[in-house]
Design a protein around this motif. Structure first.
Motif, PDB file in Angstrom:
ATOM      1  N   ARG A 126     -15.583 -11.146 -25.915  1.00 23.89           N
ATOM      2  CA  ARG A 126     -15.605 -11.595 -24.516  1.00 23.89           C
ATOM      3  C   ARG A 126     -14.663 -10.760 -23.653  1.00 23.89           C
ATOM      4  O   ARG A 126     -15.019 -10.340 -22.539  1.00 23.89           O
ATOM      5  N   LEU A 127     -13.445 -10.504 -24.161  1.00 23.94           N
ATOM      6  CA  LEU A 127     -12.489  -9.730 -23.378  1.00 23.94           C
ATOM      7  C   LEU A 127     -12.923  -8.270 -23.247  1.00 23.94           C
ATOM      8  O   LEU A 127     -12.681  -7.632 -22.209  1.00 23.94           O
ATOM      9  N   LEU A 128     -13.556  -7.733 -24.284  1.00 22.75           N
ATOM     10  CA  LEU A 128     -14.088  -6.377 -24.188  1.00 22.75           C
ATOM     11  C   LEU A 128     -15.089  -6.269 -23.044  1.00 22.75           C
ATOM     12  O   LEU A 128     -15.041  -5.330 -22.239  1.00 22.75           O
ATOM     13  N   ALA A 129     -16.017  -7.226 -22.982  1.00 23.66           N
ATOM     14  CA  ALA A 129     -17.029  -7.203 -21.921  1.00 23.66           C
ATOM     15  C   ALA A 129     -16.375  -7.310 -20.544  1.00 23.66           C
ATOM     16  O   ALA A 129     -16.726  -6.567 -19.613  1.00 23.66           O
ATOM     17  N   LYS A 130     -15.424  -8.208 -20.424  1.00 21.25           N
ATOM     18  CA  LYS A 130     -14.755  -8.417 -19.140  1.00 21.25           C
ATOM     19  C   LYS A 130     -13.987  -7.177 -18.706  1.00 21.25           C
ATOM     20  O   LYS A 130     -14.102  -6.722 -17.554  1.00 21.25           O
ATOM     21  N   LEU A 131     -13.214  -6.598 -19.612  1.00 20.91           N
ATOM     22  CA  LEU A 131     -12.357  -5.473 -19.230  1.00 20.91           C
ATOM     23  C   LEU A 131     -13.149  -4.185 -19.044  1.00 20.91           C
ATOM     24  O   LEU A 131     -12.793  -3.351 -18.210  1.00 20.91           O
ATOM     25  N   ARG A 132     -14.221  -4.008 -19.821  1.00 22.85           N
ATOM     26  CA  ARG A 132     -15.057  -2.821 -19.594  1.00 22.85           C
ATOM     27  C   ARG A 132     -15.742  -2.893 -18.240  1.00 22.85           C
ATOM     28  O   ARG A 132     -15.932  -1.865 -17.574  1.00 22.85           O
ATOM     29  N   GLU A 133     -16.100  -4.097 -17.815  1.00 21.77           N
ATOM     30  CA  GLU A 133     -16.711  -4.247 -16.494  1.00 21.77           C
ATOM     31  C   GLU A 133     -15.691  -3.995 -15.393  1.00 21.77           C
ATOM     32  O   GLU A 133     -15.994  -3.340 -14.391  1.00 21.77           O
ATOM     33  N   ARG A 134     -14.467  -4.517 -15.583  1.00 22.57           N
ATOM     34  CA  ARG A 134     -13.425  -4.333 -14.575  1.00 22.57           C
ATOM     35  C   ARG A 134     -12.889  -2.905 -14.550  1.00 22.57           C
ATOM     36  O   ARG A 134     -12.478  -2.411 -13.495  1.00 22.57           O
ATOM     37  N   LEU A 135     -12.870  -2.248 -15.704  1.00 17.48           N
ATOM     38  CA  LEU A 135     -12.280  -0.910 -15.824  1.00 17.48           C
ATOM     39  C   LEU A 135     -13.290   0.048 -16.452  1.00 17.48           C
ATOM     40  O   LEU A 135     -13.098   0.568 -17.564  1.00 17.48           O
ATOM     41  N   PRO A 136     -14.386   0.327 -15.768  1.00 13.96           N
ATOM     42  CA  PRO A 136     -15.445   1.141 -16.370  1.00 13.96           C
ATOM     43  C   PRO A 136     -15.075   2.603 -16.581  1.00 13.96           C
ATOM     44  O   PRO A 136     -15.692   3.287 -17.404  1.00 13.96           O
ATOM     45  N   ASN A 137     -14.080   3.085 -15.868  1.00  9.33           N
ATOM     46  CA  ASN A 137     -13.711   4.494 -15.965  1.00  9.33           C
ATOM     47  C   ASN A 137     -12.478   4.734 -16.829  1.00  9.33           C
ATOM     48  O   ASN A 137     -11.973   5.850 -16.899  1.00  9.33           O
ATOM     49  N   VAL A 138     -11.995   3.678 -17.459  1.00  8.80           N
ATOM     50  CA  VAL A 138     -10.840   3.772 -18.350  1.00  8.80           C
ATOM     51  C   VAL A 138     -11.343   3.690 -19.791  1.00  8.80           C
ATOM     52  O   VAL A 138     -12.146   2.808 -20.116  1.00  8.80           O
ATOM     53  N   PRO A 139     -10.906   4.603 -20.682  1.00  9.48           N
ATOM     54  CA  PRO A 139     -11.353   4.500 -22.075  1.00  9.48           C
ATOM     55  C   PRO A 139     -10.797   3.251 -22.761  1.00  9.48           C
ATOM     56  O   PRO A 139      -9.628   2.895 -22.584  1.00  9.48           O
ATOM     57  N   HIS A 140     -11.663   2.606 -23.542  1.00 13.70           N
ATOM     58  CA  HIS A 140     -11.282   1.430 -24.322  1.00 13.70           C
ATOM     59  C   HIS A 140     -11.369   1.803 -25.803  1.00 13.70           C
ATOM     60  O   HIS A 140     -12.301   2.482 -26.224  1.00 13.70           O
ATOM     61  N   VAL A 141     -10.412   1.323 -26.566  1.00  9.10           N
ATOM     62  CA  VAL A 141     -10.361   1.607 -28.005  1.00  9.10           C
ATOM     63  C   VAL A 141     -10.178   0.289 -28.746  1.00  9.10           C
ATOM     64  O   VAL A 141      -9.315  -0.519 -28.375  1.00  9.10           O
TER      65      VAL A 141
END
Length: 343
Positions: free
Chosen positions: A88-103
């Motif tokens: 859930r948090l991955l989906a939320k943060l990827r939507e809020r920060l689409p241009n920041v890499p997530h690992v």
């Protein structure tokens, strides 16, 4: 690479920490989603997500894309208290920060090279192959940090917190551990049962309990909470209770941790250190002492000092096997692994 946001959703908590990747200085922190939302407005170089269980597909720190999200989702049933929150948090943060890499940084990564004799279950080969049945191990971020702080060849380590486990670490890598296919295995925890005879579970199902009822009992009503008869799942409260049932819960807990550490010690020809970490391991001298009382056979003795303000030994200077405490810093280990994945 400058500020890395580390996101660590536990079974009962959330820790979001903004870390300067170069100095490892903590710039800000939050303990709930409202506070996490405030951190998203910062200038972020990356977001590192703790992933308790990556299953057979996510076995190392991995840059997130849609395929990785699907792989994480597939592991949800293996750690039902943790992975769905991460999804859930991955989906939320990827939507809020689409241009920041997530690992995503799986706790299982530290144990991915366990020797085959340590990770293989004595189950039918076709089951193991079809379902990927093996001992995965958990609390890897915590153990990796602890091993970096106590650099000894042969370390017995106990992560004691909301979840609890033990690990044998040789030259900085895991060679055996108490948790297995899921984070339910091993020693008792605050609310989770730890290892239980599988025949007992089959018997409960035969008595009419449903799978959901058994799952709920094992994950949320067992451990210290169940042992104490519902008094508390908090070791501090149990120590202060001065109640026979509370004392019994702590005694069972210490016995099981002690037994697991003794079993793991058979991986070594000698022990260079015993390390306690996790919230309980770091902050509960009574629990550390109770665990060590019965480990004289390993050269580990009781009579430990109380809490200290920094990492270091709590055993006497002349101890055969020194006992260390290490403050749990999964936030800093998350930062390190995120940076390495992006390098």
């Amino acid at each position: 690479m400058t500020a890395v946001l580390t996101v660590n959703p536990g079974s009962n908590s959330l820790q979001a920490v903004l870390v300067d990747a170069e100095s490892e200085e903590v710039l800000a922190r939050a303990t709930d989603e409202a506070g996490l939302d405030d951190l998203l407005d910062r200038d972020l170089a990356a977001v590192g997500h703790r992933l308790v269980h990556g299953g057979s597909q996510v076995t190392k720190p991995t840059i997130v894309d849609d395929d990785v999200v699907k792989a994480v989702e597939a592991a949800s049933s293996l750690a039902p208290l943790h992975v769905p929150v991460t999804v859930r948090l991955l989906a939320k943060l990827r939507e809020r920060l689409p241009n920041v890499p997530h690992v995503v940084c799986p706790d299982t990564a530290f144990h991915r090279n366990l020797p085959s004799v340590a990770h293989t279950y004595a189950l039918p080969a076709e089951w193991r192959e079809k379902f990927g049945l093996r001992r995965y191990g958990f609390h890897g971020l915590s153990y990796a940090w602890a091993a970096s702080q106590v650099q000894r060849p042969n370390i017995l380590a106990a992560h004691l917190g909301g979840g609890c486990s033990a690990c044998a670490i040789q030259d900085g890598r895991s060679i055996d551990t108490s948790m297995g296919f899921t984070p339910l295995d091993g020693v008792p925890m605050t609310k989770r049962s730890g290892s239980v005879d599988p025949g007992l579970l089959l018997w409960l199902l035969d008595q009419g309990l449903t799978v959901d009822e058994v799952r709920d009992g094992l994950y949320t009503r067992s451990g210290l909470l169940g042992l104490s008869g519902g008094i508390s799942d908090d070791t501090r409260e149990l120590v202060a209770a001065e109640d026979d049932q509370a004392a019994f819960a702590l005694a069972v807990f210490a016995h099981r941790v002690r037994r697991e550490l003794a079993a793991l010690a058979t991986n070594f020809d000698h022990i260079d250190a015993l390390v306690f970490t996790g919230e309980i391991g770091w902050d509960q001298p009574e629990v550390r002492e109770a665990v060590c009382v019965g480990l004289g056979v390993l050269g580990i003795h009781s009579g430990l000092a109380g809490n200290r303000d920094d990492d270091g030994p709590v055993s006497p200077p002349d101890a055969d096997v020194p006992v260390f405490v290490v403050r749990p810093r999964e936030d800093l280990q998350l930062c390190r692994e995120t940076v390495r994945a992006l390098a």
